[in-house]
Each structure stands twice: as structure tokens, then as C-alpha cells.
Design an enzyme around this catalytic site. Structure first.
Site, PDB file in Angstrom:
ATOM      1  N   GLU A 168     -61.065  58.792 -63.842  1.00  0.00           N
ATOM      2  CA  GLU A 168     -61.656  59.423 -65.019  1.00  0.00           C
ATOM      3  C   GLU A 168     -63.158  59.136 -65.100  1.00  0.00           C
ATOM      4  O   GLU A 168     -63.642  58.482 -66.026  1.00  0.00           O
ATOM      5  CB  GLU A 168     -60.888  58.985 -66.264  1.00  0.00           C
ATOM      6  CG  GLU A 168     -59.445  59.467 -66.212  1.00  0.00           C
ATOM      7  CD  GLU A 168     -58.626  59.111 -67.442  1.00  0.00           C
ATOM      8  OE1 GLU A 168     -59.152  58.485 -68.364  1.00  0.00           O
ATOM      9  OE2 GLU A 168     -57.438  59.478 -67.464  1.00  0.00           O
ATOM     10  N   ASN A 205     -69.002  51.019 -65.616  1.00  0.00           N
ATOM     11  CA  ASN A 205     -67.844  51.656 -66.228  1.00  0.00           C
ATOM     12  C   ASN A 205     -66.561  51.456 -65.425  1.00  0.00           C
ATOM     13  O   ASN A 205     -65.505  51.876 -65.834  1.00  0.00           O
ATOM     14  CB  ASN A 205     -68.088  53.171 -66.336  1.00  0.00           C
ATOM     15  CG  ASN A 205     -69.292  53.455 -67.184  1.00  0.00           C
ATOM     16  OD1 ASN A 205     -69.517  52.763 -68.158  1.00  0.00           O
ATOM     17  ND2 ASN A 205     -70.063  54.453 -66.810  1.00  0.00           N
ATOM     18  N   HIS A 213     -44.062  64.543 -75.663  1.00  0.00           N
ATOM     19  CA  HIS A 213     -45.010  63.587 -75.107  1.00  0.00           C
ATOM     20  C   HIS A 213     -44.314  62.264 -74.836  1.00  0.00           C
ATOM     21  O   HIS A 213     -43.629  61.724 -75.705  1.00  0.00           O
ATOM     22  CB  HIS A 213     -46.178  63.356 -76.086  1.00  0.00           C
ATOM     23  CG  HIS A 213     -47.238  62.450 -75.521  1.00  0.00           C
ATOM     24  ND1 HIS A 213     -47.787  61.400 -76.205  1.00  0.00           N
ATOM     25  CD2 HIS A 213     -47.836  62.441 -74.304  1.00  0.00           C
ATOM     26  CE1 HIS A 213     -48.687  60.794 -75.454  1.00  0.00           C
ATOM     27  NE2 HIS A 213     -48.735  61.399 -74.293  1.00  0.00           N
ATOM     28  N   HIS A 214     -44.461  61.771 -73.612  1.00  0.00           N
ATOM     29  CA  HIS A 214     -43.958  60.446 -73.239  1.00  0.00           C
ATOM     30  C   HIS A 214     -45.132  59.595 -72.800  1.00  0.00           C
ATOM     31  O   HIS A 214     -45.524  59.639 -71.631  1.00  0.00           O
ATOM     32  CB  HIS A 214     -42.981  60.538 -72.062  1.00  0.00           C
ATOM     33  CG  HIS A 214     -41.654  61.134 -72.402  1.00  0.00           C
ATOM     34  ND1 HIS A 214     -40.775  61.557 -71.440  1.00  0.00           N
ATOM     35  CD2 HIS A 214     -41.052  61.365 -73.593  1.00  0.00           C
ATOM     36  CE1 HIS A 214     -39.676  62.035 -72.028  1.00  0.00           C
ATOM     37  NE2 HIS A 214     -39.827  61.939 -73.332  1.00  0.00           N
ATOM     38  N   GLU A 215     -45.714  58.857 -73.710  1.00  0.00           N
ATOM     39  CA  GLU A 215     -46.687  57.856 -73.270  1.00  0.00           C
ATOM     40  C   GLU A 215     -45.866  56.653 -72.817  1.00  0.00           C
ATOM     41  O   GLU A 215     -45.152  56.052 -73.615  1.00  0.00           O
ATOM     42  CB  GLU A 215     -47.646  57.486 -74.416  1.00  0.00           C
ATOM     43  CG  GLU A 215     -48.598  56.344 -74.100  1.00  0.00           C
ATOM     44  CD  GLU A 215     -49.351  56.515 -72.790  1.00  0.00           C
ATOM     45  OE1 GLU A 215     -50.179  57.422 -72.691  1.00  0.00           O
ATOM     46  OE2 GLU A 215     -49.094  55.727 -71.841  1.00  0.00           O
ATOM     47  N   HIS A 251     -50.335  62.559 -66.999  1.00  0.00           N
ATOM     48  CA  HIS A 251     -51.702  62.043 -67.158  1.00  0.00           C
ATOM     49  C   HIS A 251     -51.791  60.628 -66.578  1.00  0.00           C
ATOM     50  O   HIS A 251     -50.815  59.887 -66.603  1.00  0.00           O
ATOM     51  CB  HIS A 251     -52.094  62.016 -68.637  1.00  0.00           C
ATOM     52  CG  HIS A 251     -52.569  63.341 -69.133  1.00  0.00           C
ATOM     53  ND1 HIS A 251     -53.665  63.486 -69.938  1.00  0.00           N
ATOM     54  CD2 HIS A 251     -52.099  64.585 -68.913  1.00  0.00           C
ATOM     55  CE1 HIS A 251     -53.842  64.765 -70.212  1.00  0.00           C
ATOM     56  NE2 HIS A 251     -52.902  65.455 -69.601  1.00  0.00           N
ATOM     57  N   GLU A 252     -52.947  60.297 -66.091  1.00  0.00           N
ATOM     58  CA  GLU A 252     -53.252  58.991 -65.475  1.00  0.00           C
ATOM     59  C   GLU A 252     -52.390  58.695 -64.248  1.00  0.00           C
ATOM     60  O   GLU A 252     -52.367  57.572 -63.759  1.00  0.00           O
ATOM     61  CB  GLU A 252     -53.131  57.823 -66.485  1.00  0.00           C
ATOM     62  CG  GLU A 252     -54.145  57.859 -67.596  1.00  0.00           C
ATOM     63  CD  GLU A 252     -53.622  58.619 -68.819  1.00  0.00           C
ATOM     64  OE1 GLU A 252     -52.402  58.647 -69.022  1.00  0.00           O
ATOM     65  OE2 GLU A 252     -54.445  59.200 -69.542  1.00  0.00           O
ATOM     66  N   GLU A 299     -53.475  65.269 -65.003  1.00  0.00           N
ATOM     67  CA  GLU A 299     -54.848  65.002 -65.461  1.00  0.00           C
ATOM     68  C   GLU A 299     -55.593  64.435 -64.247  1.00  0.00           C
ATOM     69  O   GLU A 299     -56.175  65.189 -63.487  1.00  0.00           O
ATOM     70  CB  GLU A 299     -54.825  64.038 -66.644  1.00  0.00           C
ATOM     71  CG  GLU A 299     -56.189  63.788 -67.237  1.00  0.00           C
ATOM     72  CD  GLU A 299     -56.164  62.614 -68.179  1.00  0.00           C
ATOM     73  OE1 GLU A 299     -55.559  61.587 -67.845  1.00  0.00           O
ATOM     74  OE2 GLU A 299     -56.780  62.719 -69.252  1.00  0.00           O
ATOM     75  N   GLU A 324     -61.049  64.978 -72.940  1.00  0.00           N
ATOM     76  CA  GLU A 324     -60.983  63.849 -73.887  1.00  0.00           C
ATOM     77  C   GLU A 324     -62.264  63.023 -73.870  1.00  0.00           C
ATOM     78  O   GLU A 324     -62.682  62.503 -74.907  1.00  0.00           O
ATOM     79  CB  GLU A 324     -59.757  62.980 -73.605  1.00  0.00           C
ATOM     80  CG  GLU A 324     -59.740  62.335 -72.244  1.00  0.00           C
ATOM     81  CD  GLU A 324     -58.434  61.563 -71.975  1.00  0.00           C
ATOM     82  OE1 GLU A 324     -57.466  61.747 -72.704  1.00  0.00           O
ATOM     83  OE2 GLU A 324     -58.420  60.771 -71.014  1.00  0.00           O
TER      84      GLU A 324
HETATM   85  C1  NOJ Z   1     -54.678  59.494 -72.434  1.00  0.00           C
HETATM   86  C2  NOJ Z   1     -54.369  60.911 -72.171  1.00  0.00           C
HETATM   87  O1  NOJ Z   1     -55.268  61.489 -71.255  1.00  0.00           O
HETATM   88  C3  NOJ Z   1     -54.404  61.642 -73.489  1.00  0.00           C
HETATM   89  O2  NOJ Z   1     -54.226  63.027 -73.276  1.00  0.00           O
HETATM   90  C4  NOJ Z   1     -53.352  61.066 -74.375  1.00  0.00           C
HETATM   91  O3  NOJ Z   1     -53.442  61.690 -75.617  1.00  0.00           O
HETATM   92  C5  NOJ Z   1     -53.545  59.571 -74.565  1.00  0.00           C
HETATM   93  N1  NOJ Z   1     -53.675  58.940 -73.296  1.00  0.00           N
HETATM   94  C6  NOJ Z   1     -52.408  58.925 -75.303  1.00  0.00           C
HETATM   95  O4  NOJ Z   1     -51.234  58.949 -74.533  1.00  0.00           O
HETATM   96 CA    CA Z   2     -56.515  60.232 -69.537  1.00  0.00          CA
END
Ligand code: NOJ
Ligand code: CA
Length: 712
Positions: free
Chosen positions: A179, A201, A421-423, A491-492, A510, A516
Site C-alpha cells: 500500500e 513509511n 465483510h469479513h475482517e 484486501h491486504e 486490493e 482509502e
Molecule cells: C482496510 C481495507 O482496505 C478497508 O477497505 C477496510 O475497510 C478496513 N481495512 C477495515 O477492514
Molecule cells: Ca487496505
């Protein structure tokens, strides 16, 4: 005399035959189908494999070593080899992607599979080269054999020796994140830049002061573009590149696991493909399908459930800090000793509440969107950085103000799909344990797409985000989701390598600096003129475009970030950043302020029959035209870097004799990404395939055009 001549001839013939077998034995050549590329392969004196590559007779890769060092040093796979076989074949097929920039993709290459044997150990390794009209892919293959069954990689030693100190479009080497904004510099300047500002960074796990990530774009002084990346990253660790900046040799640098090991291999097995895409026309790099072609054909039999999606979401408001993911600021699981969140004190800023989600569903239905993403719907967000990190999310328990069934039924009644969404909080084993339950819960509640996330250190062992262990996790999640007919947007996770050809339910990733960051301080205004040359070559990006309010303090007075783009630039991204999953990321109230510009987002397609790359120069500009799937409508996007520029294009790709109605969304003359980003003009005109258009794009600007066929 005659006898002497005969003997002499015989001698000469033997020499020729010997020479021939020497040549066949130690040096091999391969040409691309169009003969523009020439690959040489040979074995050095100590038995190290080496290759070089030319394009239109110009050196792209100087003689470069191949091979691997193993943890067991007695088993090096870098020396002592002889060639025992070389098999040349050709391949030409055309396949249809489930979604994509084009309707059909040609996979056309000449292949050379070189079998190598180590003199002392008898171990066998195959290096398979595929030379396409747009570049080279090669990989290591470890066939099943007695004395090479299982090994641990110390490092892969693949070299890419550059012919000069090229210009590079790079992000710093890092095992955990991509990122970053890109830096454009000479290769020789990377060390200095990395040790100065850029490194500030970097995450903890940056690996060297000359290391960069792939996909890496390079440009030679005589205008040849070279992209280095990998394809089909499966059961292996992600490749970065370390630079020997005295000799301008880039060398593969695999991501280590928590123990420092770089890969556990059990034969039979293969490495991912190492890819070198080359052209003297930047547009060809954007159009290349080589990365997909090096992946296996689709393994999902029935794909009708995989559909491109245009969506909005309860998201930007949390990213900007206007509202919160969390329902409470307390830690109920710990403080109350219970997960009864109904007893917790609401913080009053929770975005994912039923009434608000229904507003989004209404807005989606009114404006022709397919789906709504909701983040912060499930318990755990308030606990994430606090206590039981490893078990923080269970992916099935909503906060008390999020009515799963009510929302399911409401969305269904409006014809809108919900995106789950699954964080995972990077607790990957926890996610794997819940995965079946979570996917079943999704299906029962009307969700057939999931956005997953991997923020923070990988638990439980402290793996790196890009090592083999977690790459296998990302792959497991994709394949498991496919069994439930669920589409994935991770993502990530590791940057994609064309795997979506094999598993087209991977509709987005992502794995780069997305929008973001515009709310986390801003991004470089020319970032979006580089991503399609680098990150996007491996697969689509959930870039989340469409921001209309650039002053983030208007959403959250505490957030002073600025979105470095004009509104016209944001519209163009729907075309220039190809993705079957496109978000309109801003808040509905901001779209309501600019309904005429919003019309483009409503109209633009998300799936295509054809794409024309009209203009391109990394860091400066990209102009793309795409034909909507199954329709005679075209959409054009132009994104511009830091210098004002007039883009001149011909619409000669339109059908001859047909009339089309064009709507041009352009920067106003005095627009500027920083000082005047919301100034645009909209013009309607009739166009044909004879039309030429000249349009001004301001710094950080661009333009978008919709071209709709008129009934003749
Ligand atoms: C980072 C992700 O890129 C973003 O889209 C998400 O909202 C946040 N993490 C929280 O999970
Ligand atoms: Ca991200």
C-alpha cells in the site's frame, strides 16, 4: 590422396557432429511466434543454468543465472547441471474469460522445456520457457524422483540482469504490504531514496535497501517498457526483487515465513512463472494477457453465479472517520464477561445500523447499483486492538442494531444483493475455523460475495503477509468460497498473479494503495497512471473510485486529508482501472450534489466485450475505450498525471456508418486536483467512427465519455 581426403572429410564431419551435439547439449534457443523475441539458454562452466532475452535485436535481459539454493546446502539446485533433454513445442488456443476486458483471449506461445540433471547427484529439474509475442514466462519444475522428494528453499536465485540503469516505477520491498505510492527513479537511485524518505513509511518487515516489489515496471532510455512479475503464485512464497545496483542485476527474493524459511516443496511440484512482458509501445503492456495465459484454465465448472458487480457501501464514512465500524467504545466481551452486546453502551456513531443500511439499499435501487457492502456489522471491532485479538471476530454474530434478516428481506424486495465483510484481523487460523460456518451464514442471508481483509500482523505465528503459509490460506479461502458459490474480494492479501483465470470467483483484490489512502492523508495524483502498468497486470483491483468531495474535513472536521484528483478523473477510473467489481465509494449525499456527473457512474458498464488502449505513458496518462458486454455502447476514460495535457483520440473503433450519442465529462479549464477539483463540464454531441476528439486534462484530472449507439 583420395584416402587422405576421405579421412580428412570424415574427421571434419566428426568435428561437425561433435560440435553440433555440443551446441545441442549446452545451448538452446527459442523464438516467439512473431520472432521479435529470442531466448538463449545455456549452462555455465560450473553447471549453473543461464538465460538471456532480446526483443527486436535489443538486449532486454543480459546473461542471467537461474536456480535455487536449498536449506540443506548439500542439495543446491544452482550448479553442476547438464542438459539431458530439450523439447520445443508450440501452442495456440483462444479462451473465453468469465468476465474481462475482452470477450476472448488468445494464448499463443512457443515453448521449450529443458531437462537438467545434476552430474553428481542425478537430481532432475526442468526449466520450462514460454515465449509469447508479448514476452517470456518461465518456471522451475521438480519432477517426482527418488533423491529429491522434499526440500526447504533457502532462496530462489533467478536473475534479471538489466542492460542499463533504466527508469523504474517501484514500490519498496516489504513482506507485508503493497500500500505505497510509486516512486519513479533510475535503478541506481533506489538505494538512496529507500534510505531517506520512503523508508519512513515502511512496515517493520522491509527487507533490504535496494529491494522492490513486483509487478515492477521499467523503461529503457530508448523507449522499451519491461514489466517483471510472476504468474500463478500457488503453494510458494511471493517473489520480490533485490537489486545489485553495481551491476544492475535484479534477483528474486522470496518472502520468508515466521522461521525464516522461504518455501517447503514436495516433488512433483512447480514454482510460479517468472514473467517478463516487453514492448516499445506502452499500450501493449496494458493490453497484455500473458499473466492470465500462464495460469491454468478455469477449474469452476458452472460459473453462471459469478457476476460483475457495481456497488456502494457503508464504508467511506468509516474510512474518513465520519462514523465508526464499532457499535460501542466499551469492551463488552471483557468488561461484561459476556458477548451480550445489548448490554453495552452504544457510541452513537455506528455506521452499520439497520435504518442507515436501508438508506443505502434505497439509494442503490434508485440508481441502478447491483449491491451494497456493509462493514462493521459484526461484533468484535471495539475489541480488535484491545484484548482477545486472536479470536476477536466470529463472522456470524451481528451487533444488536444490525438486523441481518430484516436487511436480507429488505434488500431482496429492492432487487439489491448484499456484500458481506469479513475482517479477519489477520487471525487466519481463526478465520479458517469459522469459514464453513461463515459462508453458510452468508448464503442463508442472501450474500454471495465477500470482502475479506487482513489488517495487522498475521496470527498465530507472526507469518509475513506474503509467505507460502498464508498464500496457501488466501488460496484455500478462494477455493472454499467457490464451493459455496461465493465471490471473493480480498484486501491486504498477496497481489494477484492471474489466478482469477482458474478461479474467476476471485473478482477483486486490493493489494496496492487504494482510494482509502486519499482519506489517510492523500496519494500522488499520478498514482492511477501507474497502477494499470503494475498491480493490475495480475488481476483486477478493488480501487474504490468515485470520490466527489475531495475535502475530507467536510465529512469529518478532524480529518484534514485531501483527495488528490478531480471529479472527471474519478469518473475515468471506472474505465481505466479495469475491474468486474466497481464501487461508487463516496457518500450518497455527495452524489446527490452532483447528479449530472453521477450519471456517468450510473451508466458505465462493468463487463466488456472489447478494450482499446488509445494512449499510454506510465506516470503521465492512460486513455482506454471499452465496449460494454453485449451492447453497442462504448465508454472512454482518460487519467492524467501532473502536467496539463490535451488528449487527442480517434473514434475509428466505432462501427462504420452508425451514429452514436456521446456525453463528455471533462475537467473545466481551471480545474486542478488540489485547488479546484470539482470543476467539470459536460457536453453532449453526436459522433461517428470518423470523429476525432481533443480534450484537455488538467493536473490530476482526466475525462470520461459515454458513447451510446443511436437507433439507425
Ligand atoms: C482496510 C481495507 O482496505 C478497508 O477497505 C477496510 O475497510 C478496513 N481495512 C477495515 O477492514
Ligand atoms: Ca487496505
Amino acid at each position: 590422396m583420395l584416402n587422405y581426403l576421405k579421412d580428412n572429410m570424415k574427421c571434419k564431419m566428426i568435428v561437425v557432429i561433435l560440435l553440433m551435439s555440443f551446441c545441442i547439449g549446452n545451448a538452446q534457443q527459442l523464438k516467439s511466434p512473431n520472432e521479435k523475441f529470442l531466448l538463449n539458454f545455456s549452462i555455465q562452466e560450473n553447471g549453473t543454468p543461464q538465460y538471456d532475452l532480446t526483443y527486436k535485436n535489443k538486449v532486454i535481459i543480459k546473461p542471467s543465472k537461474l536456480g535455487l539454493e536449498l536449506k540443506d546446502e548439500s542439495m543446491s539446485l544452482q550448479k553442476d547441471f547438464i542438459i539431458t533433454n530439450a523439447k520445443n513445442t508450440s501452442f495456440d488456443e483462444t479462451w473465453k474469460p468469465v468476465w474481462g476486458e475482452v470477450k476472448t483471449i488468445r494464448n499463443h506461445y512457443n515453448e521449450m522445456a529443458v531437462t537438467l540433471q545434476q552430474k553428481s547427484s542425478g537430481r532432475i529439474m526442468i526449466i520450462r520457457f514460454r515465449l509469447f509475442d508479448d514476452g517470456l514466462g518461465f518456471r522451475y519444475e521438480f519432477p517426482e524422483q527418488k533423491n529429491l522428494t522434499y526440500f526447504v528453499i533457502k532462496d530462489e536465485k533467478t536473475q534479471f540482469a538489466m542492460a542499463a540503469d533504466h527508469t523504474a516505477y517501484w514500490i519498496a520491498g516489504d513482506y507485508d504490504t503493497q500500500e505505497y505510492d510509486y516512486t519513479i527513479s533510475r535503478l541506481s537511485e533506489i538505494r538512496g531514496l529507500l534510505s531517506k524518505s520512503v523508508t519512513q513509511n515502511l512496515s517493520q518487515t522491509s527487507f533490504s535497501n535496494t529491494g522492490v516489489q513486483t509487478s515492477l515496471l521499467l523503461k529503457t532510455d530508448d523507449g522499451i517498457y519491461i514489466n517483471l512479475h510472476e504468474a500463478a503464485l500457488i503453494n510458494y512464497s511471493c517473489m520480490h526483487l533485490n537489486l545489485d545496483d553495481k551491476n544492475m542485476i535484479l534477483e528474486s527474493w522470496l518472502t520468508p515465513d515466521a522461521k525464516g524459511d522461504k518455501g517447503y516443496i514436495q516433488a512433483p511440484s512447480t514454482s510460479p512463472w517468472r514473467t517478463i512482458i516487453v514492448s516499445d509501445d506502452a499500450r501493449d503492456i496494458l493490453a497484455s494477457k500473458m499473466t492470465y495465459n500462464l495460469n491454468e484454465p478455469c477449474k469452476i465448472e458452472e460459473t453462471s453465479w459469478i457476476k460483475p458487480v457495481k456497488y456502494i457501501g457503508v464504508w467511506w464514512e468509516m474510512i474518513t472517520g465520519k462514523s465508526s465500524w464499532s457499535y460501542t467504545n466499551d469492551y463488552p466481551a471483557v468488561i461484561l464477561g459476556t458477548t451480550d452486546y445489548a448490554k453495552a453502551k452504544p457510541n452513537g456513531t455506528h455506521g452499520a445500523n439497520t435504518a442507515h443500511v436501508k438508506e443505502y439499499i434505497d439509494f442503490a435501487a434508485q440508481n441502478g447499483f447491483d449491491a451494497v457492502l456493509v462493514e462493521g456489522w459484526n461484533i468484535g471491532w471495539e475489541d480488535w486492538f484491545g484484548h482477545s485479538k486472536e479470536h476477536v471476530f466470529d463472522f456470524v454474530t451481528p451487533y444488536p442494531d444490525f438486523d441481518v434478516v430484516g436487511i436480507r428481506d429488505y434488500a431482496k424486495s429492492k432487487g439489491i444483493k448484499m456484500i458481506m465483510h469479513h475482517e479477519t484481523s489477520s487471525s487466519t487460523r481463526n478465520y479458517e475455523r469459522y469459514m464453513d460456518t461463515a459462508y453458510k451464514f452468508m448464503k442463508a442471508n442472501g450474500y454471495d460475495a465477500v470482502k475479506s481483509g487482513y489488517v495487522g500482523d498475521i496470527l498465530p505465528r507472526g507469518e509475513n503477509h506474503y509467505d507460502q503459509w498464508i498464500i496457501n490460506h488466501y488460496q484455500y479461502a478462494i477455493e472454499k468460497a467457490a464451493k459455496y458459490k461465493i465471490m471473493v474480494n480480498a484486501h491486504e492479501a498477496v497481489r494477484p498473479t492471474g489466478i482469477a483465470r482458474t478461479y474467476p470467483n476471485l473478482i477483486g483484490n486490493e493489494s496496492a494503495r487504494g482510494t482509502e489512502y486519499q482519506a489517510f492523508g492523500g496519494s500522488k495524483a499520478n498514482h492511477v497512471t501507474i497502477l494499470p502498468f503494475t498491480r493490475l497486470l495480475g488481476g483486477p483491483m478493488d480501487y474504490t473510485p468515485g470520490i466527489f468531495e475531495m475535502d475530507i474535513s467536510k465529512l469529518n472536521p478532524d480529518n484534514k486529508s485531501h483527495v488528490n484528483a478531480t471529479i472527471a478523473n474519478q469518473l475515468a477510473l471506472y474505465v481505466t482501472m479495469y475491474s468486474p467489481l466497481q464501487m461508487a465509494a463516496d457518500l450518497p449525499e455527495n452524489y446527490k450534489r452532483f447528479p449530472d456527473a453521477f450519471q456517468f457512474i450510473k451508466d458505465v458498464a462493468v463487463d466488456w466485450d472489447d478494450s482499446k488502449y488509445l494512449e499510454a505513458e506510465p506516470g503521465d496518462y492512460i486513455t482506454v475505450a471499452r465496449k460494454a458486454k453485449g451492447k453497442d455502447n462504448w465508454f472512454i476514460g482518460n487519467v492524467n498525471g501532473y502536467n496539463s495535457r490535451t488528449s487527442t483520440i480517434s473514434l475509428d473503433f466505432l462501427d462504420a456508418g452508425k451514429k452514436y450519442s456521446a456525453t463528455i465529462y471533462a475537467d473545466a479549464k481551471d480545474a486542478h486536483y488540489k485547488t479546484n477539483p470539482q470543476a467539470y463540464s459536460i457536453k453532449k454531441m453526436m459522433v461517428t467512427n470518423k470523429t476525432q476528439l481533443s480534450t484537455l486534462s488538467v493536473p490530476g484530472g482526466g475525462y470520461a465519455i459515454s458513447i451510446i449507439a443511436m437507433d439507425n
